[in-house]
Design a protein around this motif. Structure first.
Motif, PDB file in Angstrom:
ATOM      1  N   TRP A  36      23.150 -11.997   5.516  1.00 21.39           N
ATOM      2  CA  TRP A  36      23.594 -12.501   6.744  1.00 21.39           C
ATOM      3  C   TRP A  36      24.148 -11.478   7.366  1.00 21.39           C
ATOM      4  O   TRP A  36      24.544 -11.590   8.911  1.00 21.39           O
ATOM      5  N   ILE A  37      24.383 -10.138   6.902  1.00 16.76           N
ATOM      6  CA  ILE A  37      24.562  -9.098   7.870  1.00 16.76           C
ATOM      7  C   ILE A  37      23.689  -9.149   8.651  1.00 16.76           C
ATOM      8  O   ILE A  37      23.759  -8.578   9.988  1.00 16.76           O
ATOM      9  N   LEU A  38      22.141  -8.807   8.262  1.00 14.95           N
ATOM     10  CA  LEU A  38      21.103  -8.415   8.883  1.00 14.95           C
ATOM     11  C   LEU A  38      20.944  -9.662   9.850  1.00 14.95           C
ATOM     12  O   LEU A  38      20.436  -9.316  11.122  1.00 14.95           O
ATOM     13  N   SER A  82      11.785  -2.507   8.268  1.00  8.61           N
ATOM     14  CA  SER A  82      11.592  -1.461   7.183  1.00  8.61           C
ATOM     15  C   SER A  82      12.870  -1.733   6.009  1.00  8.61           C
ATOM     16  O   SER A  82      12.642  -1.563   4.858  1.00  8.61           O
ATOM     17  N   VAL A  83      14.063  -2.142   6.365  1.00  9.45           N
ATOM     18  CA  VAL A  83      15.005  -2.320   5.637  1.00  9.45           C
ATOM     19  C   VAL A  83      14.759  -3.836   4.762  1.00  9.45           C
ATOM     20  O   VAL A  83      14.675  -3.838   3.671  1.00  9.45           O
ATOM     21  N   LEU A  84      13.886  -4.610   5.322  1.00  6.18           N
ATOM     22  CA  LEU A  84      13.260  -6.040   4.552  1.00  6.18           C
ATOM     23  C   LEU A  84      12.474  -5.327   3.742  1.00  6.18           C
ATOM     24  O   LEU A  84      12.561  -5.755   2.453  1.00  6.18           O
ATOM     25  N   PHE A 130       0.973  -1.363   0.127  1.00  4.73           N
ATOM     26  CA  PHE A 130       0.147   0.026  -0.057  1.00  4.73           C
ATOM     27  C   PHE A 130       0.982   1.115   0.073  1.00  4.73           C
ATOM     28  O   PHE A 130       0.387   2.379  -0.370  1.00  4.73           O
ATOM     29  N   TYR A 131       2.207   1.194   0.349  1.00  2.00           N
ATOM     30  CA  TYR A 131       2.746   2.373   0.458  1.00  2.00           C
ATOM     31  C   TYR A 131       4.177   2.226  -0.537  1.00  2.00           C
ATOM     32  O   TYR A 131       4.872   1.319  -0.430  1.00  2.00           O
ATOM     33  N   THR A 132       4.595   3.419  -0.710  1.00  2.00           N
ATOM     34  CA  THR A 132       6.322   3.884  -1.234  1.00  2.00           C
ATOM     35  C   THR A 132       6.794   3.212  -0.440  1.00  2.00           C
ATOM     36  O   THR A 132       6.953   3.204   0.796  1.00  2.00           O
ATOM     37  N   ARG A 133       8.236   3.067  -0.916  1.00  6.83           N
ATOM     38  CA  ARG A 133       9.312   2.908  -0.214  1.00  6.83           C
ATOM     39  C   ARG A 133       9.797   3.942   0.837  1.00  6.83           C
ATOM     40  O   ARG A 133       9.916   3.696   2.219  1.00  6.83           O
ATOM     41  N   PHE A 188      17.804  -1.338  -9.936  1.00  8.51           N
ATOM     42  CA  PHE A 188      17.293  -1.266  -8.445  1.00  8.51           C
ATOM     43  C   PHE A 188      18.347  -0.694  -7.571  1.00  8.51           C
ATOM     44  O   PHE A 188      19.612  -1.208  -7.835  1.00  8.51           O
ATOM     45  N   ARG A 189      18.072   0.309  -6.606  1.00  9.69           N
ATOM     46  CA  ARG A 189      19.276   0.847  -5.928  1.00  9.69           C
ATOM     47  C   ARG A 189      18.933   0.819  -4.547  1.00  9.69           C
ATOM     48  O   ARG A 189      17.689   0.987  -4.122  1.00  9.69           O
ATOM     49  N   TYR A 190      19.637   0.418  -3.633  1.00 10.35           N
ATOM     50  CA  TYR A 190      19.463   0.225  -2.102  1.00 10.35           C
ATOM     51  C   TYR A 190      19.272   1.380  -1.366  1.00 10.35           C
ATOM     52  O   TYR A 190      19.877   2.358  -1.618  1.00 10.35           O
ATOM     53  N   VAL A 191      18.192   1.316  -0.499  1.00 10.28           N
ATOM     54  CA  VAL A 191      17.939   2.761   0.353  1.00 10.28           C
ATOM     55  C   VAL A 191      18.785   2.445   1.685  1.00 10.28           C
ATOM     56  O   VAL A 191      18.801   1.298   2.081  1.00 10.28           O
ATOM     57  N   LEU A 192      19.148   3.503   2.191  1.00 14.02           N
ATOM     58  CA  LEU A 192      20.161   3.434   3.384  1.00 14.02           C
ATOM     59  C   LEU A 192      19.390   3.715   4.801  1.00 14.02           C
ATOM     60  O   LEU A 192      19.636   3.364   5.937  1.00 14.02           O
TER      61      LEU A 192
END
Length: 526
Positions: free
Chosen positions: A298-300, A410-412, A185-188, A522-526
């Motif tokens: 594995w870091i997470l 949220s990262v997931l 339902f929501y954007t990143r 695709f790029r990762y958000v921090l």
């Protein structure tokens, strides 16, 4: 004159839609189109696949979701947390004596919940992928409400072990389900603030039900024991919110009765910009492998295990530690609410900044730990001296670590594309969440009571390790984004500054259910 303007607007919209469909044909072959199984692709295509949704319209649709659904999500997630935390109140209300628990029996009662939670993760993740997420959450909530009532009938150690195990089984889909549901339902960018909203309910509902439990602790003339009344109240709340969810919360934007057809199209186009698609029902084993060989997985996991060992111990033994400071059993229930104010208040503050600024997720995983380390160090260092209320305030600071959990979720939700990959990561995250919570209570040995000095030292070490991992995780994501820029070309992740066709290609790849590693845009958000 107004009719002429309306006609001109319709012509312009028609031309724009035609132009956008031409763009889709350039990035999407007929074979690709046949292979897209995203259940909302028809609405996406009907809207002309326009990735440039009017911001005012987008915010209006988001506010509709907030108004109609967010309060239900917040209440259910809050109830979900206090159902687990109820054991910490029960142990102060004759729970151990009524059930004849001795030695480390209470530690096993605490941990057995997470054995059920761990064992149910694969079927829970499979169900969340194959069936409507909302329905899985609703049914699970109703089933765990029945188990909450079952606690009331427990008369011995074996009975409470069975109930706690089954409670873990039926609560298994909730956290992962909330991540998947929010991403529908929501954007990143919106996902961070919404995750913090419902995540903060852990603290807020802990405050509310701490006072409820405190009041029930004086119900000495009831036919049920005080701790049984706690489970009765929570069971009723769980059953009621499951029924409310069933009638009010849609499974996808497409099924939202409170949206018009045009608003449903806007809702789908909004989340399509996440480059994750919306919802498919296939389980792809290749995406499971993609998740397992992903370094950030594995870091997470390392972060989750080391942060949940303290959680497992403090959730069930925290009130006992606090009672050794204030020297009053019932008063320790009331005093413990300060730690929840501390954590939930921070979550709401972080959610505000997350709505204004980007890339705060990994900062939210590390920053709160500094307060937790400071508070725990103060409690540990003043074990044999220091003012009572100064130590209580330091104890409240420890709960700052709880702020990191919604940021992990949220990262997931933001950095794992591919529906099976995201469901697999959710499963792994919650499996190791369970492992940490199983280990945690056994750090609190009965021989170390009532101050539990060794346990506090162990928790301090875990917090320090988590801080280092969170900082490394942020730099790993930066490194990975730079590597992808060099390999595939730089992509500006700000919505208004990406070439339309390039952005559309990334969106279509999301609709194809590509993973984040497969989607070159695709790029990762921090």
């Amino acid at each position: 004159m107004s009719e002429i303007l309306k006609s001109a607007a319709k012509v312009n919209m028609s031309e724009e839609s035609s132009d956008l469909k031409d763009q889709v044909s350039r990035v999407l072959s007929s074979a690709d189109k046949e292979n897209i199984k995203d259940e909302n692709f028809d609405l996406f295509e009907e809207g002309g696949a326009n990735d440039e949704v009017d911001q005012a319209e987008s915010k209006r649709v988001a506010r509709k979701f907030d108004y109609h659904m967010m309060w239900v999500l917040c209440v259910l997630y809050g109830i979900n947390y206090v159902d687990k935390a109820a054991l910490g109140w029960a142990v102060l209300l004759n729970f151990r004596s009524d059930l004849h628990l001795v030695g480390d029996d209470y530690s096993w009662v605490s941990s057995i919940f997470y054995f059920g939670y761990l064992g149910a993760q694969y079927p829970a993740s499979y169900c969340l992928q194959r069936f409507p997420v909302g329905k899985v959450i609703c049914i699970s909530t109703f089933l765990w409400s029945i188990i909450m009532f079952g606690h009331i009938g427990c008369k011995n150690y074996a009975g409470i072990l069975v109930c706690r195990f089954l409670l873990g089984v039926f609560e298994a889909p909730i956290s992962g389900g909330f991540v998947l549901f929010t991403s529908l339902f929501y954007t990143r960018k919106e996902q961070v603030t919404r995750t913090m909203f419902w995540g903060s309910m852990q603290g807020i509902f802990y405050v509310i039900f701490s006072f409820v439990s405190y009041g029930l602790g004086y119900a000495n003339n009831a036919s049920l024991s005080e701790w049984q009344l706690v489970y009765l109240v929570l069971g009723l709340c769980s059953a009621i919110i499951s029924i409310v969810w069933f009638f009010l919360v849609p499974d996808t934007p497409k099924n939202a009765r409170f949206l018009t057809k045009e608003e449903k199209i806007i809702a789908i186009k909004r989340v399509s910009k996440n480059m994750m698609g919306t919802k498919t029902h296939d389980w792809k084993y290749q995406q499971m492998w993609d998740c397992l060989i992903d370094v950030k997985t594995w870091i997470l996991i390392a972060f989750i295990v080391l942060s949940m060992i303290p959680n497992g111990g403090l959730t069930n033994f925290g009130t006992l530690v606090l009672s050794s400071i204030v020297h009053n059993t019932l008063q320790s229930i009331a005093v413990s609410v300060g730690s929840s104010f501390f954590s939930s208040g921070q979550m709401l503050i972080y959610s505000y900044f997350a709505s204004k600024y980007d890339n705060l997720r990994t900062i939210g995983m590390s920053g709160p730990l500094l307060l937790a380390i400071a508070g725990l160090s103060a409690v540990y260092a003043t074990e044999d001296h220091g003012g009572k209320w100064g130590r209580v305030f330091a104890y409240w600071m420890i709960n700052s670590y709880a702020v990191t959990w919604p940021f992990c979720l949220s990262v997931l939700g933001s950095n794992y594309a591919g529906h099976t990959k995201r469901a697999t990561m959710s499963m792994l995250l919650l499996i190791f969440f369970s492992v940490g919570n199983i280990v945690g209570p056994f750090c609190f040995q009965s021989s170390d009571a009532p101050k539990y000095t060794k346990a506090l030292a162990t928790i301090l070490g875990c917090f320090c390790a988590c801080f280092i991992i969170a900082v490394l995780f942020r730099y790993y994501l930066i490194f990975e984004n730079n590597r992808r820029d060099k390999k595939y070309g730089k992509v500006d992740t700000k919505e208004d500054s990406v070439k339309r066709e390039e952005k559309l290609s990334g969106i279509i790849n999301g609709m194809k259910d590509q993973t984040d590693t497969e989607n070159k845009n695709f790029r990762y958000v921090l």
